[in-house]
Design an enzyme around this catalytic site. Sequence first.
Site, mmCIF file in Angstrom:
data_model
loop_
_atom_site.group_PDB
_atom_site.id
_atom_site.type_symbol
_atom_site.label_atom_id
_atom_site.label_comp_id
_atom_site.label_asym_id
_atom_site.label_seq_id
_atom_site.Cartn_x
_atom_site.Cartn_y
_atom_site.Cartn_z
ATOM 1 N N HIS A 248 0.822 -1.224 0.000
ATOM 2 C CA HIS A 248 0.000 0.000 0.000
ATOM 3 C C HIS A 248 0.856 1.275 0.000
ATOM 4 O O HIS A 248 0.644 2.190 -0.797
ATOM 5 C CB HIS A 248 -0.862 0.066 1.261
ATOM 6 C CG HIS A 248 -1.790 -1.068 1.478
ATOM 7 N ND1 HIS A 248 -2.979 -1.190 0.820
ATOM 8 C CD2 HIS A 248 -1.722 -2.130 2.317
ATOM 9 C CE1 HIS A 248 -3.618 -2.262 1.245
ATOM 10 N NE2 HIS A 248 -2.880 -2.858 2.152
HETATM 11 C C1 BDR Z 1 -2.389 0.852 5.633
HETATM 12 O O1 BDR Z 1 -2.546 0.274 6.922
HETATM 13 C C2 BDR Z 1 -1.330 -0.254 7.388
HETATM 14 O O2 BDR Z 1 -1.528 -1.495 7.962
HETATM 15 C C3 BDR Z 1 -0.404 -0.278 6.193
HETATM 16 O O3 BDR Z 1 0.946 -0.058 6.587
HETATM 17 C C4 BDR Z 1 -0.904 0.828 5.317
HETATM 18 O O4 BDR Z 1 -0.318 2.065 5.657
HETATM 19 C C5 BDR Z 1 -3.252 0.089 4.650
HETATM 20 O O5 BDR Z 1 -4.586 0.155 5.035
#
Ligand code: BDR
Length: 321
Positions: A248
């Site tokens: 992400h």
């Molecule tokens: C986001 O949530 C976290 O767990 C990840 O690092 C990312 O920034 C994705 O929803």
Amino acid sequence: MTKIIFDTDPGGDDTIALLWLQSLAKQGLLELIAVTTAEGNINSKSTFINASKVLSLGGFEQVELGRGVTVKNPQAADAAHIHGMDGMGNISNNLPAAKHDFDKAVYSDELIIDKLKAYPGEITIIAVAPLSNLAAAETKSPGILKKAKEIVIMGGAFKVSGNVTTHAEFNIFYNSEAAEKVFASCNNIVVLPLDITEKLLFTPEMAEGIVRNSQSNLTQFISDLCNFMTEANLRYRQTKGNKGFLVHDGAAVAYLFYPETLLFRRAKVEIETQGKYTLGKTFFDERFTAKTDANAWVALKVDKEGLLASLLEDLKFLCRN
Ligand code: BDR
Ligand code: CA
């Protein structure tokens, strides 16, 4: 050269994004002004230690590191089930000790304020964690976030479901009041939501490609992290059964250095902070086309092959240099 503050809660995908930034810095494309860690995927001490270790891995241990502000009532539990009990695939102990001292570190909100005052209009903040540090900076020093050149946020879900609740994505849900404050404070925001980030699958084959390219502690670490994250993503149904893990946070880096891989629309993004079922939802009103009060560019389409290919090339560069 682009000056960057990276606000992060490493975190498997945060780690990949931080390595990507270090590669781009080594290629002379950016200056990493500071890393400000945040509570989120794991507690603030662990995200600080993890970020310190990842900076050392890439040769950037001299970069200033902030410790996350305390969040009184986070709306979500941490995400250790996805990222490991240490927040980094349970392999952080394989790395040399952290070079930065958590107990002596300045708080992340203070570091953000200091740097934005020192370089008004010059710094891009990449924020890939709950927005607690940014909101705290704005509370202490109203108007400070407007001094950023841009604020690039990984967070939210617009036309797809959330990943913590049906409506909400983790970074926004964890501290939705902080998110509301940030989105209400400025109009120079860029959003990389789940709509595009849940397409970014980093596979074990990609990690193997990096290992074949060169062998070092860093390549071994990337491969071990990928293996852990892939198992966790499969177990918790993050990848719809596909083998790999979602990077992400890398999308925020891609926006700055490979913008041709993303398509955006301008919108006034708002955050739901009250709803019984919709708490932490991000939305914009589709009925209006006038963009006079818009605060953000929202990415809604991605060339995932192009983005991931650029990430891989840059990780290979870092591993060789
Ligand atoms: C986001 O949530 C976290 O767990 C990840 O690092 C990312 O920034 C994705 O929803
Ligand atoms: Ca993150």
